[in-house]
Design a protein around this motif. Sequence first.
Motif, PDB file in Angstrom:
ATOM      1  N   LEU A  35       0.822  -1.215   0.000  1.00  0.00           N
ATOM      2  CA  LEU A  35       0.000   0.000   0.000  1.00  0.00           C
ATOM      3  C   LEU A  35       0.854   1.261   0.000  1.00  0.00           C
ATOM      4  CD1 LEU A  35      -2.778   1.280   0.079  1.00  0.00           C
ATOM      5  CD2 LEU A  35      -2.754   1.071   2.576  1.00  0.00           C
ATOM      6  N   THR A  38       2.312   1.736  -3.457  1.00  0.00           N
ATOM      7  CA  THR A  38       1.215   1.999  -4.394  1.00  0.00           C
ATOM      8  C   THR A  38       0.656   3.405  -4.211  1.00  0.00           C
ATOM      9  OG1 THR A  38       0.623  -0.347  -4.439  1.00  0.00           O
ATOM     10  CG2 THR A  38      -1.064   1.222  -5.145  1.00  0.00           C
ATOM     11  N   LEU A 251      -6.883   5.934  -5.951  1.00  0.00           N
ATOM     12  CA  LEU A 251      -6.281   4.917  -5.096  1.00  0.00           C
ATOM     13  C   LEU A 251      -7.271   3.790  -4.822  1.00  0.00           C
ATOM     14  CD1 LEU A 251      -3.854   3.997  -3.430  1.00  0.00           C
ATOM     15  CD2 LEU A 251      -4.731   5.365  -1.527  1.00  0.00           C
ATOM     16  N   LEU A 252      -8.535   4.132  -4.593  1.00  0.00           N
ATOM     17  CA  LEU A 252      -9.554   3.103  -4.379  1.00  0.00           C
ATOM     18  C   LEU A 252      -9.758   2.272  -5.647  1.00  0.00           C
ATOM     19  CD1 LEU A 252     -12.194   5.146  -2.337  1.00  0.00           C
ATOM     20  CD2 LEU A 252     -10.667   3.343  -1.485  1.00  0.00           C
ATOM     21  N   GLN A 254      -7.454   1.641  -7.863  1.00  0.00           N
ATOM     22  CA  GLN A 254      -6.286   0.758  -7.949  1.00  0.00           C
ATOM     23  C   GLN A 254      -6.441  -0.432  -7.008  1.00  0.00           C
ATOM     24  OE1 GLN A 254      -3.552  -0.446  -6.138  1.00  0.00           O
ATOM     25  NE2 GLN A 254      -2.686  -1.285  -8.030  1.00  0.00           N
ATOM     26  N   ARG A 255      -6.942  -0.188  -5.799  1.00  0.00           N
ATOM     27  CA  ARG A 255      -7.127  -1.275  -4.850  1.00  0.00           C
ATOM     28  C   ARG A 255      -8.169  -2.282  -5.364  1.00  0.00           C
ATOM     29  NH1 ARG A 255      -3.317  -2.705  -1.973  1.00  0.00           N
ATOM     30  NH2 ARG A 255      -2.468  -2.175  -4.011  1.00  0.00           N
ATOM     31  N   TYR A 256      -9.201  -1.766  -6.013  1.00  0.00           N
ATOM     32  CA  TYR A 256     -10.204  -2.654  -6.622  1.00  0.00           C
ATOM     33  C   TYR A 256      -9.566  -3.482  -7.734  1.00  0.00           C
ATOM     34  CZ  TYR A 256     -13.681  -3.981 -10.089  1.00  0.00           C
ATOM     35  OH  TYR A 256     -14.409  -4.682 -11.009  1.00  0.00           O
ATOM     36  N   HIS A 258      -6.465  -4.209  -8.080  1.00  0.00           N
ATOM     37  CA  HIS A 258      -5.514  -5.145  -7.482  1.00  0.00           C
ATOM     38  C   HIS A 258      -6.241  -6.384  -6.946  1.00  0.00           C
ATOM     39  CE1 HIS A 258      -2.074  -6.615  -5.172  1.00  0.00           C
ATOM     40  NE2 HIS A 258      -2.868  -6.701  -4.117  1.00  0.00           N
ATOM     41  N   ALA A 259      -7.381  -6.163  -6.304  1.00  0.00           N
ATOM     42  CA  ALA A 259      -8.120  -7.276  -5.706  1.00  0.00           C
ATOM     43  C   ALA A 259      -8.759  -8.182  -6.755  1.00  0.00           C
ATOM     44  CB  ALA A 259      -9.194  -6.735  -4.761  1.00  0.00           C
ATOM     45  N   ASN A 264      -0.719  -4.440  -9.988  1.00  0.00           N
ATOM     46  CA  ASN A 264       0.191  -3.896  -8.986  1.00  0.00           C
ATOM     47  C   ASN A 264       0.695  -2.519  -9.404  1.00  0.00           C
ATOM     48  OD1 ASN A 264       0.235  -5.951  -7.028  1.00  0.00           O
ATOM     49  ND2 ASN A 264       1.681  -7.152  -8.230  1.00  0.00           N
TER      50      ASN A 264
END
Length: 375
Positions: A35, A38, A251-252, A254-256, A258-259, A264
């Motif tokens: 995190l 990222t 950022l949110l 990107q996290r979605y 990534h999941a 990455n």
Amino acid sequence: MKKRVVGYDIIKCIAMFFVVMLHYSFYTKFYSDGLAGTAITVLCVVCVPLFFAVNGALLLPRDMNTVKHYRKTLNIIIVVTIWKLLAATFFTLVDGSHPVTLKNLAIFLLGGGFGDYPTGYFWFMNALIAVYLVLPVMKMAFDAEQKIAFHALLAVLAAFTVGKDSLKLVLQMAGTTTNHDFASIVNPLGEFYIFGSYGYVLLYVLVGGVIGRYLKQTREESTDGNALHFLSRISPGKACVGIAICYTLTLLIQRYQHATHGTNLTVDNGYWLLPTFIATVLILLTLGQADIQGTGAKFFQIVGMNTFGVYMLHLAGLVLLSRLQSLSWFEFMGTMNSIAVTLLNTLLCACVFAACLATSALLRNIPYIGRLFTL
């Protein structure tokens, strides 16, 4: 000599550092893909949009001599070709991890990659040349008294880049929660789009031109015929809040990604998602009005004049740093926590940036060689 706008130099400085930081995360040994790392790379997603928007802000509001413009374009093509030859030589001799052929070199010079060597960063120059080739046509639309055609062009570009891909992301998220493939519904829309993968580049140049014209009129205290008076109500404070919100949304996203897709560090299609677009406009609008004097202005002017040189040199600098990181001196970085190693990597990136900047500033003053660092 044209008077430099210090605000644009500040933007170019920030954008160039973000470019180096983004590439640093992929081409060095100890970068954290957690995190903390990222959060830095997501911050860099505005780098390319800012560069094209600043180009639009600088070029479109000015008078254009078409003959001189195409002479400059030819000069850019020649300079970029020389840099490609230098890059090919560097990667062949310094890396040498695999052989390449004359066919690979020809593909590279014509806009492709150079085998498996990390020369993909030249895509930016290919895109910039593509923009310069059609810029006189864009300038005609930009200057036309009847703005219907220009607004239609903006609408088409926005709809098929920022609009379509942002909608596709929303549909992907909806599909993730319902186990349905909604995103593929919008894929056929590309059949109606003539501008290809660089359409978002044209959008940023044109929108940058619109903001640049507004800022120019503001500096000249001329608001006659200015249809963008509402921009004056966006204070620096409001702009900063808007930029922070856009960053948080990115950022949110990107996290979605990534999941769900294992992405990455980067943001898929990040350059032409709506939060990036809005953040780019707000940064250009706010920093484009900056007016600093003295040493600070001189520093940003030096950086602004050398962003091309830094861009051409930075990958070589990162490759060399990666070689250094293979030495025992840097083994301690592998034992650091993600926050500490991210802070150290940011410092090392600043060192690479400073080294490339100093090299560019020095070499641009040498006869003939200096032409390779000036566009």
